[in-house]
Design a protein around this motif. Structure first.
Motif, PDB file in Angstrom:
ATOM      1  N   UNK A  63       0.856  -1.196   0.000  1.00  0.00           N
ATOM      2  CA  UNK A  63       0.000   0.000   0.000  1.00  0.00           C
ATOM      3  C   UNK A  63       0.888   1.240   0.000  1.00  0.00           C
ATOM      4  N   UNK A  64       0.388   2.306  -0.583  1.00  0.00           N
ATOM      5  CA  UNK A  64       1.067   3.595  -0.530  1.00  0.00           C
ATOM      6  C   UNK A  64       0.422   4.376   0.605  1.00  0.00           C
ATOM      7  N   UNK A  65       1.249   4.853   1.520  1.00  0.00           N
ATOM      8  CA  UNK A  65       0.721   5.539   2.700  1.00  0.00           C
ATOM      9  C   UNK A  65       1.321   6.939   2.839  1.00  0.00           C
ATOM     10  N   UNK A  66       0.625   7.761   3.609  1.00  0.00           N
ATOM     11  CA  UNK A  66       1.106   9.084   4.004  1.00  0.00           C
ATOM     12  C   UNK A  66       1.320   9.013   5.510  1.00  0.00           C
ATOM     13  N   UNK A  67       2.470   9.528   5.972  1.00  0.00           N
ATOM     14  CA  UNK A  67       2.771   9.491   7.392  1.00  0.00           C
ATOM     15  C   UNK A  67       3.567  10.723   7.790  1.00  0.00           C
ATOM     16  N   UNK A  70       9.551  11.159  10.265  1.00  0.00           N
ATOM     17  CA  UNK A  70      10.225  11.030  11.558  1.00  0.00           C
ATOM     18  C   UNK A  70      11.404  11.991  11.730  1.00  0.00           C
ATOM     19  N   UNK A  71      11.833  12.623  10.639  1.00  0.00           N
ATOM     20  CA  UNK A  71      13.048  13.434  10.693  1.00  0.00           C
ATOM     21  C   UNK A  71      12.838  14.907  10.350  1.00  0.00           C
ATOM     22  N   UNK A  72      11.591  15.302  10.100  1.00  0.00           N
ATOM     23  CA  UNK A  72      11.307  16.713   9.837  1.00  0.00           C
ATOM     24  C   UNK A  72       9.816  16.972  10.003  1.00  0.00           C
ATOM     25  N   UNK A  73       9.432  18.238  10.007  1.00  0.00           N
ATOM     26  CA  UNK A  73       8.030  18.612  10.166  1.00  0.00           C
ATOM     27  C   UNK A  73       7.363  18.596   8.796  1.00  0.00           C
ATOM     28  N   UNK A  74       7.016  17.401   8.343  1.00  0.00           N
ATOM     29  CA  UNK A  74       6.429  17.233   7.010  1.00  0.00           C
ATOM     30  C   UNK A  74       5.717  15.891   6.975  1.00  0.00           C
ATOM     31  N   UNK A  75       5.072  15.643   5.846  1.00  0.00           N
ATOM     32  CA  UNK A  75       4.475  14.338   5.581  1.00  0.00           C
ATOM     33  C   UNK A  75       5.278  13.677   4.478  1.00  0.00           C
ATOM     34  N   UNK A  76       5.442  12.365   4.574  1.00  0.00           N
ATOM     35  CA  UNK A  76       6.078  11.591   3.510  1.00  0.00           C
ATOM     36  C   UNK A  76       5.039  10.661   2.902  1.00  0.00           C
ATOM     37  N   UNK A  77       5.242  10.359   1.617  1.00  0.00           N
ATOM     38  CA  UNK A  77       4.413   9.395   0.903  1.00  0.00           C
ATOM     39  C   UNK A  77       5.356   8.287   0.447  1.00  0.00           C
ATOM     40  N   UNK A  78       5.111   7.077   0.927  1.00  0.00           N
ATOM     41  CA  UNK A  78       5.975   5.933   0.601  1.00  0.00           C
ATOM     42  C   UNK A  78       5.123   4.669   0.485  1.00  0.00           C
ATOM     43  N   UNK A  79       5.786   3.606   0.027  1.00  0.00           N
ATOM     44  CA  UNK A  79       5.127   2.310  -0.130  1.00  0.00           C
ATOM     45  C   UNK A  79       5.514   1.402   1.049  1.00  0.00           C
TER      46      UNK A  79
END
Length: 182
Positions: A63-67, A70-79
């Motif tokens: 699944x591709x998720x948004x979270x 852990x290392x900056x004030x942002x959201x990442x999109x990864x699989x």
């Protein structure tokens, strides 16, 4: 006449307010629009592509998720590559989960664009990069589809299930990409 006009205006305002509250509840608890920033998920998701994220339901492998990063004030999109309890290894550009090889068809285009003899993903075992043999409970191991530039679990290790905003369900902009990302 004025009373009737005021009742009509109040009715419209009440309907509008109820719609705003309902939209806010849906956005907070059920789904949310998100803009993808960066090229780490290309060609699956492009920079500035807009997607809808579902905040309900289970997370499955690939699944591709948004979270929350852990290392900056942002959201990442990864699989999601590894689920709790999984052991992982990449050897000769082949993903092994719990000792079994898995095809990664979403990497086909990126693999085709590297020079012959090169690898898209460097060899590693989960233990080598995280110090753990398996993905811990309530955690995920994630990677971007554009493995050569993706900042992912290979750098920041596992992500907590609590940090997950939701699962990407639909790409809606640009319109040529309308549909479910694979």
């Amino acid at each position: 006449m004025l009373e009737r006009l005021l009742k009509g205006a109040f009715s419209y305002l009440a309907t509008f307010a109820a719609a705003l509250v309902l939209a806010g509840i849906c956005r907070h608890f059920l789904f949310s629009p998100v803009t993808v920033y960066g090229e780490s998920m290309s060609p699956t998701l492009a920079n500035h592509e807009k997607v809808i994220v579902s905040k309900v339901g289970e997370i499955h492998r690939f699944d591709i998720i948004v979270f929350h990063a852990p290392d900056e004030d942002a959201y990442y999109v990864k699989r999601v590559i590894g689920l709790p309890g999984d052991s992982l290894e990449i050897k000769n550009d082949t993903l092994y989960i719990n000792g079994n090889p898995y095809a990664e068809p979403y990497l086909k285009q990126n693999k085709a664009n590297i020079e012959e003899g090169s690898k898209l993903t460097g060899d590693f075992t989960l233990k080598e990069i995280t110090g753990k043999s398996t993905v811990p409970k309530d955690s995920f191991f994630v990677m971007g589809d554009n493995r050569r530039i993706s900042k992912d679990s290979r750098m920041f290790k596992f992500i907590s299930a609590k940090s997950v905003v939701g699962k990407v369900e639909l790409s809606y902009y640009p319109l040529k990409d309308l549909g479910m990302p694979k």
